[in-house]
Write a protein that holds these residues in place. Sequence first.
Motif, mmCIF file in Angstrom:
data_model
loop_
_atom_site.group_PDB
_atom_site.id
_atom_site.type_symbol
_atom_site.label_atom_id
_atom_site.label_comp_id
_atom_site.label_asym_id
_atom_site.label_seq_id
_atom_site.Cartn_x
_atom_site.Cartn_y
_atom_site.Cartn_z
ATOM 1 N N HIS A 275 0.851 -1.180 0.000
ATOM 2 C CA HIS A 275 0.000 0.000 0.000
ATOM 3 C C HIS A 275 0.887 1.230 0.000
ATOM 4 O O HIS A 275 2.048 1.176 0.434
ATOM 5 C CB HIS A 275 -0.907 -0.007 1.246
ATOM 6 C CG HIS A 275 -2.091 0.903 1.160
ATOM 7 N ND1 HIS A 275 -2.018 2.252 1.379
ATOM 8 C CD2 HIS A 275 -3.388 0.634 0.880
ATOM 9 C CE1 HIS A 275 -3.222 2.780 1.247
ATOM 10 N NE2 HIS A 275 -4.068 1.827 0.938
ATOM 11 N N ARG A 276 0.353 2.343 -0.479
ATOM 12 C CA ARG A 276 1.116 3.589 -0.420
ATOM 13 C C ARG A 276 1.506 3.889 1.024
ATOM 14 O O ARG A 276 0.727 3.639 1.951
ATOM 15 C CB ARG A 276 0.291 4.760 -0.962
ATOM 16 C CG ARG A 276 -0.040 4.678 -2.433
ATOM 17 C CD ARG A 276 -0.964 5.802 -2.848
ATOM 18 N NE ARG A 276 -0.333 7.118 -2.672
ATOM 19 C CZ ARG A 276 -0.974 8.277 -2.827
ATOM 20 N NH1 ARG A 276 -2.277 8.281 -3.111
ATOM 21 N NH2 ARG A 276 -0.344 9.410 -2.689
ATOM 22 N N PRO A 277 2.708 4.427 1.255
ATOM 23 C CA PRO A 277 3.096 4.750 2.630
ATOM 24 C C PRO A 277 2.185 5.821 3.214
ATOM 25 O O PRO A 277 1.702 6.703 2.500
ATOM 26 C CB PRO A 277 4.536 5.249 2.481
ATOM 27 C CG PRO A 277 4.640 5.712 1.067
ATOM 28 C CD PRO A 277 3.748 4.807 0.274
ATOM 29 N N GLY A 278 1.950 5.712 4.506
ATOM 30 C CA GLY A 278 1.078 6.693 5.156
ATOM 31 C C GLY A 278 1.107 6.561 6.656
ATOM 32 O O GLY A 278 1.804 5.708 7.221
ATOM 33 N N LEU A 279 0.325 7.401 7.300
ATOM 34 C CA LEU A 279 0.204 7.397 8.755
ATOM 35 C C LEU A 279 -1.269 7.490 9.129
ATOM 36 O O LEU A 279 -2.068 8.132 8.434
ATOM 37 C CB LEU A 279 0.952 8.581 9.374
ATOM 38 C CG LEU A 279 2.463 8.654 9.172
ATOM 39 C CD1 LEU A 279 2.989 9.971 9.731
ATOM 40 C CD2 LEU A 279 3.169 7.478 9.817
ATOM 41 N N VAL A 280 -1.632 6.867 10.244
ATOM 42 C CA VAL A 280 -2.961 7.003 10.822
ATOM 43 C C VAL A 280 -2.805 7.873 12.064
ATOM 44 O O VAL A 280 -2.084 7.501 13.001
ATOM 45 C CB VAL A 280 -3.566 5.637 11.182
ATOM 46 C CG1 VAL A 280 -5.005 5.802 11.641
ATOM 47 C CG2 VAL A 280 -3.500 4.685 9.986
ATOM 48 N N LEU A 281 -3.465 9.037 12.057
ATOM 49 C CA LEU A 281 -3.234 10.054 13.083
ATOM 50 C C LEU A 281 -4.511 10.318 13.879
ATOM 51 O O LEU A 281 -5.525 10.759 13.328
ATOM 52 C CB LEU A 281 -2.769 11.367 12.434
ATOM 53 C CG LEU A 281 -1.530 11.284 11.534
ATOM 54 C CD1 LEU A 281 -1.279 12.635 10.866
ATOM 55 C CD2 LEU A 281 -0.315 10.862 12.347
ATOM 56 N N GLY A 282 -4.466 10.059 15.167
ATOM 57 C CA GLY A 282 -5.579 10.393 16.036
ATOM 58 C C GLY A 282 -5.461 11.820 16.525
ATOM 59 O O GLY A 282 -4.374 12.282 16.855
ATOM 60 N N TYR A 283 -6.578 12.526 16.564
ATOM 61 C CA TYR A 283 -6.553 13.931 17.007
ATOM 62 C C TYR A 283 -7.427 14.196 18.226
ATOM 63 O O TYR A 283 -7.322 15.245 18.857
ATOM 64 C CB TYR A 283 -7.003 14.851 15.871
ATOM 65 C CG TYR A 283 -8.290 14.455 15.186
ATOM 66 C CD1 TYR A 283 -9.539 14.653 15.786
ATOM 67 C CD2 TYR A 283 -8.268 13.874 13.930
ATOM 68 C CE1 TYR A 283 -10.710 14.293 15.153
ATOM 69 C CE2 TYR A 283 -9.433 13.501 13.278
ATOM 70 C CZ TYR A 283 -10.660 13.719 13.888
ATOM 71 O OH TYR A 283 -11.811 13.342 13.257
ATOM 72 N N ALA A 284 -8.289 13.255 18.594
ATOM 73 C CA ALA A 284 -9.297 13.545 19.609
ATOM 74 C C ALA A 284 -8.710 13.737 21.005
ATOM 75 O O ALA A 284 -9.231 14.528 21.799
ATOM 76 C CB ALA A 284 -10.339 12.425 19.639
ATOM 77 N N ALA A 285 -7.633 13.031 21.339
ATOM 78 C CA ALA A 285 -7.107 13.035 22.704
ATOM 79 C C ALA A 285 -5.983 14.043 22.918
ATOM 80 O O ALA A 285 -5.396 14.083 23.994
ATOM 81 C CB ALA A 285 -6.624 11.645 23.080
ATOM 82 N N SER A 286 -5.674 14.867 21.906
ATOM 83 C CA SER A 286 -4.579 15.842 22.019
ATOM 84 C C SER A 286 -5.105 17.254 21.849
ATOM 85 O O SER A 286 -6.086 17.480 21.124
ATOM 86 C CB SER A 286 -3.496 15.569 20.961
ATOM 87 O OG SER A 286 -2.962 14.275 21.096
ATOM 88 N N THR A 287 -4.469 18.205 22.493
ATOM 89 C CA THR A 287 -4.875 19.599 22.357
ATOM 90 C C THR A 287 -4.422 20.132 20.998
ATOM 91 O O THR A 287 -3.500 19.588 20.383
ATOM 92 C CB THR A 287 -4.256 20.459 23.457
ATOM 93 O OG1 THR A 287 -2.826 20.499 23.264
ATOM 94 C CG2 THR A 287 -4.566 19.904 24.843
ATOM 95 N N PRO A 288 -5.041 21.222 20.518
ATOM 96 C CA PRO A 288 -4.584 21.812 19.255
ATOM 97 C C PRO A 288 -3.103 22.170 19.266
ATOM 98 O O PRO A 288 -2.416 22.011 18.245
ATOM 99 C CB PRO A 288 -5.463 23.054 19.114
ATOM 100 C CG PRO A 288 -6.742 22.675 19.812
ATOM 101 C CD PRO A 288 -6.297 21.843 20.990
ATOM 102 N N THR A 289 -2.583 22.632 20.404
ATOM 103 C CA THR A 289 -1.154 22.961 20.491
ATOM 104 C C THR A 289 -0.298 21.709 20.324
ATOM 105 O O THR A 289 0.698 21.706 19.597
ATOM 106 C CB THR A 289 -0.846 23.621 21.840
ATOM 107 O OG1 THR A 289 -1.607 24.832 21.945
ATOM 108 C CG2 THR A 289 0.638 23.955 21.957
ATOM 109 N N GLU A 290 -0.686 20.625 21.005
ATOM 110 C CA GLU A 290 0.058 19.368 20.868
ATOM 111 C C GLU A 290 -0.019 18.835 19.443
ATOM 112 O O GLU A 290 0.970 18.324 18.899
ATOM 113 C CB GLU A 290 -0.501 18.339 21.849
ATOM 114 C CG GLU A 290 -0.213 18.665 23.302
ATOM 115 C CD GLU A 290 -0.982 17.781 24.266
ATOM 116 O OE1 GLU A 290 -0.557 17.657 25.421
ATOM 117 O OE2 GLU A 290 -2.034 17.218 23.864
ATOM 118 N N ILE A 291 -1.185 18.954 18.834
ATOM 119 C CA ILE A 291 -1.342 18.489 17.458
ATOM 120 C C ILE A 291 -0.418 19.252 16.525
ATOM 121 O O ILE A 291 0.286 18.663 15.692
ATOM 122 C CB ILE A 291 -2.813 18.628 17.014
ATOM 123 C CG1 ILE A 291 -3.680 17.612 17.755
ATOM 124 C CG2 ILE A 291 -2.950 18.456 15.508
ATOM 125 C CD1 ILE A 291 -5.172 17.850 17.604
#
Length: 502
Positions: free
Chosen positions: A471-487
């Motif tokens: 498969h094409r290289p990629g990342l699965v990124l969760g955003y729900a548990a991090s603050t906008p600054t951390e993201i």
Amino acid sequence: MDRSKPGASDRSVPAPAGSDFLHLVLEEAPLGGKSDWLARQIRAALADGRLPVGSRLPATRVLAGELGVSRGVVTEAYQRLIEDGHLAGRGRNGTVVVGAPAAATRATAVPRPAGRGNPSPPQALFAAEPGVDAFDAVRAARARIDLSPGVPDLAAFPRAAWLHAERRAVGSLAASDLGYGDPRGAPALRLAVAHWIARNRGIRADPDEVLIVAGTAQTLTLLGQVLYEDGIGAVAVEDPGPLGARQHLRHCRLDTPPVAVDSEGVRVDELRASGAAAVLLTPAHQFPTGVVLRGPRRTELLHWARDTGGLIVEDDYDAEHRYDRTPVPALRSVLADRVCYAGSVSKLLAPALRIGWVLAPPKYRDALVDAKRFADLGNAVLPQLALAQFMESGEMERQLRLLRRHHRRRRDAMITAIRSHLPHATVHGTAAGLHLTITFGAPFADTDLAAAAFARGVKVQPLSWHAQRPHRPGLVLGYAASTPTEIAEGVATLGEVLRQLL
């Protein structure tokens, strides 16, 4: 001076200044370089495991007093390690270790499963097809910024409302309610679940059809046992699809033939060609691509189930979390006799509750109840009763509305950060859920990117973990548990790491 007198030498030769912390002795520090020396000592302790992730360092004032140096010497050493991403200041909670030097991150930052092999270098843990040990170790490892998928905003857990629900549940208990209970689950919770899925997922079910389990993970384990005993040797899975689910099925001695997913959802023609008698799907928000199974493809799948007698296992893991699209009815709502429906509160409240539910077709219902009975005699009753109170009072809907607002802001922050720091990445699955997926056109190993990012204190999942075929290289990124600054900081780090990798 008469050195024969007791204590004479003690008064004339002061004892070396030192601290029990890391057995530091100030005499070993070079003149004019005390901060450098102290930073090196702490860095060495990070690297060899004496200071694992989560360790708390002495307060600057305390350590300075023990070493007999100015507080500025200790503060400067700590600050250098904070800038390197190894330490973090937590206000009243002090200074804690959040990452180790890159050369030894895996050996110190990743908990080692007891009684099993000890995976060490980053490349071993982020292998293209990680074993259960490595997957669990990475999942449990702490990171400065955790962008792993699958976790809601845990800081938003409704503590006051939950405590109120617990008090009401316990206050109304009869003495007989404190026994073992029904292995299918507390009747009050089975009723509350039936009401919830009717309101939110379009599923009409009798409470007697609901089996309470310890999350979707237990659903897959119990169902895997039942299917294997029924002579089914394979459950087809989406490709890419959730690695953890695949591992649960394989633990039950089931093969997991891959079926491709495209922009319309699972390829039903490939499913037919596989010959599998059952398939595990995430149709409302496919993991990890975010595709929704709609229209002709949905109809084609239902025809497959009716024509072949095939079983659809519907993992409805985060369907309630939607932002920019209309709701999608559950498959169970239109084909109850061929769909085994699984849901839980892990994405609605917290995985720690370990409460989920499964609605099986009549053919497998009794066998699943028996499997649950022999597994654990049923979930703990008191949390079930609290959850029933919470759901029936309307608090679950209020919590969902709150989470949607939080998650939408964090999703938007992640999209903005990706545009800024990963401009060549393609973003998938932004309309719903707790994660998004990015893919790249450049040829490289996404496991190398994930390993290098983890060495910098940012935890992500490589897309190749969830794919059985190239498969094409990629990342699965969760955003729900991090603050906008951390993201923003985490995605910026990913951009820096990717530029170095390429």
